[in-house]
Scaffold this active site. Structure first.
Site, PDB file in Angstrom:
ATOM      1  CE1 TYR A 108      32.107  32.744  34.121  1.00 26.49           C
ATOM      2  CE2 TYR A 108      29.706  32.009  34.636  1.00 26.49           C
ATOM      3  CZ  TYR A 108      31.069  32.585  34.940  1.00 26.49           C
ATOM      4  OH  TYR A 108      31.350  32.724  36.444  1.00 26.49           O
ATOM      5  CE  LYS A 141      48.075  32.064  37.036  1.00 25.58           C
ATOM      6  NZ  LYS A 141      48.758  32.672  38.199  1.00 25.58           N
ATOM      7  CG  ASP A 196      47.624  33.993  41.249  1.00 24.24           C
ATOM      8  OD1 ASP A 196      47.592  35.010  40.589  1.00 24.24           O
ATOM      9  OD2 ASP A 196      48.730  33.342  41.545  1.00 24.24           O
ATOM     10  CG  ASP A 223      30.525  34.752  38.885  1.00 21.63           C
ATOM     11  OD1 ASP A 223      29.753  35.390  39.832  1.00 21.63           O
ATOM     12  OD2 ASP A 223      30.047  33.849  38.231  1.00 21.63           O
ATOM     13  CG  ASP A 250      30.124  35.928  44.794  1.00 17.48           C
ATOM     14  OD1 ASP A 250      29.437  36.569  44.018  1.00 17.48           O
ATOM     15  OD2 ASP A 250      29.695  34.381  44.437  1.00 17.48           O
TER      16      ASP A 250
END
Length: 357
Positions: free
Chosen positions: A132, A186, A219, A243, A247
Site C-alpha cells: 500500500y 507467496k 493463490d 484485503d 472480501d
C-alpha cells in the site's frame, strides 16, 4: 466515561453511522457503558470546510478518544494528497498505530450464501505496511515513475509488524475451539519479503504448541476458500493478501454488506465496515448498516477486554445476537440483500430485538 469519535465519511457514511449510533445508544442505556459521543468532519465535507479530507485536529481527537467509528470514504475520488486528498482510512490506521485489521467471516443459517458449506473464520491482516503506497514510506509515495512508460511500487515488510500481527492471530486462535492458524504467503516467489513474514510467524507458532499451524500460498488459498472454507479458522497474512481474501470470504459468507471489521492496536481501536461508500444510493435510506453495526459490536468487545469490564462484552454479544435475528427476517433486509427494508428501519428493528424502544 468512554469517548467514541463518530466519523461520518462520504456517500452512505452519514446514514449508516447514524444507524450505528442509534444501536450504540441503546446498548449504552441497557448496559450502563458511559458512552460519550463526539463527532468530526472528514472526507469531502472536511475538504470543503478545511481544505483537507483529514485534519490534524481530527487525528488529535481520534488519539484522545477511547474508540473510533469510521464511516466509508470515497478516497478514490479525492484530489491528490498535495491538494488535501488524504485517505482518512489509511492515515488513521497509521497515525493511531492500528496494526491489526480483524475481519471475521461466517455463514448465517437464515442468510443465503454462495459457500457450499457453513464456515466461521477470521482473517488477521497486517494493516500498516505492505504494497500500500500510503503506508510504507516515512516521506514521499511508495510508487514512482522513472519515465512515462514505467511505474514501480515498493513493498515494505518488517520483522516487528510481522511478529505483532502473528501474535495477535495466535492469541485469537487460543480462544477459539479449533485453535488453528494458517499463514498465507507467496514466499516461493517473494522469497525475501514473504520469507521474512514467515520467519516471524513461525517463531510465534513455536511458542504456541497447543495451536495447529500451517502455511498456504495465497493463490491456493483463494481456491481453497471457494472449495472448502470450513477447513480454516484463523488466517494471518500481509496487507494486500488479507484485503483480497477477506472480501472473498465475506462474499462467500453472504455479502460484503454484512462484513464487519475492526482496526486494532495496543491502545486504540477503530470500527470500520469492509465495504465502500456507495455514492449511487447515498441519501436514499436504503444502505445496509449491518456491517458497521457489527464492527461497532467488535469495538465494544475490544473495549471490554481493554478495560476488564464485562458489561462491554455483554453489550457486544447482545448487538451481535440481535443483528443475526434481524438479518434472519427477509422483510427487514435492505435491497442489497433482496429485501425492502430501510437503513433507519433496520436499526430500529435491531434496537427492538435488544429490548429497547
Amino acid at each position: 466515561m468512554t469517548r467514541l469519535l463518530m466519523l461520518d465519511g462520504d456517500g452512505i457514511g452519514p446514514e449508516i453511522v447514524a444507524a450505528t449510533r442509534t444501536v450504540l445508544e441503546a446498548a449504552d442505556a441497557r448496559h450502563g457503558l458511559g458512552l460519550r459521543f463526539e463527532t468530526a468532519a472528514i472526507g469531502f465535507a472536511a475538504l470543503e470546510r478545511h481544505g483537507t479530507t483529514l485534519s490534524d485536529a481530527v487525528v488529535a481527537q481520534a488519539l484522545a478518544a477511547d474508540g473510533v467509528v469510521l464511516g466509508p470514504v470515497s478516497h478514490n475520488a479525492y484530489p491528490p494528497v498535495a491538494e488535501g486528498g488524504v485517505n482518512p482510512s489509511g492515515a488513521l490506521r497509521i497515525r493511531l498505530d492500528l496494526f491489526a485489521n480483524i475481519r471475521p467471516a461466517r455463514t448465517r443459517a437464515a442468510l443465503p450464501a454462495p459457500a457450499r458449506t457453513d464456515f466461521d473464520l477470521v482473517i488477521f491482516r497486517e494493516n500498516t505496511e505492505g504494497f500500500y503506497a500510503d503506508r510504507n514510506m516515512a516521506t514521499g509515495p511508495g510508487e514512482v515513475m522513472p519515465d512515462p512508460d514505467m511505474a514501480l511500487a515498493l513493498r515494505k515488510i518488517t520483522r516487528r509488524a510481522s511478529a505483532r500481527i502473528a501474535e495477535a492471530a495466535f492469541a485469537a486462535a487460543a480462544t477459539r475451539p479449533a485453535a488453528h492458524v494458517t499463514a498465507v504467503h507467496k514466499a516461493n516467489v517473494l522469497r525475501l519479503s514473504d520469507g521474512l513474514f514467515l520467519e516471524e510467524t513461525r517463531k510465534v507458532a513455536a511458542r504456541c504448541p497447543g495451536i495447529t499451524y500451517d502455511e498456504v500460498l495465497v493463490d491456493a488459498m483463494a481456491a481453497h476458500l471457494v472449495r472448502a472454507p470450513e477447513r480454516y479458522d484463523v488466517i494471518v497474512t500481509t496487507n494486500m493478501y488479507g484485503d483480497i481474501l477477506s472480501d472473498l470470504a465475506s462474499e462467500l459468507s453472504g455479502s460484503l454488506g454484512v462484513a464487519s471489521s475492526l482496526n486494532a492496536g495496543e491502545a486504540r481501536a477503530m470500527a470500520q465496515a469492509q465495504h465502500g461508500s456507495a455514492p449511487d444510493i447515498a441519501g436514499q435510506d436504503r444502505a445496509n448498516p449491518a456491517a458497521l453495526i457489527g464492527s461497532a459490536a467488535m469495538l465494544l468487545d475490544w473495549l471490554g477486554t481493554r478495560s476488564g469490564q464485562a458489561r462491554f462484552h455483554e453489550a457486544a454479544q447482545e448487538i451481535a445476537a440481535a443483528l443475526d435475528s434481524v438479518l434472519a427476517e427477509p422483510e427487514a433486509r435492505t435491497p442489497d440483500l433482496g429485501g425492502q427494508g430501510t437503513t433507519s428501519g433496520f436499526a430500529a428493528r435491531l434496537v427492538a430485538r435488544m429490548g429497547g424502544t
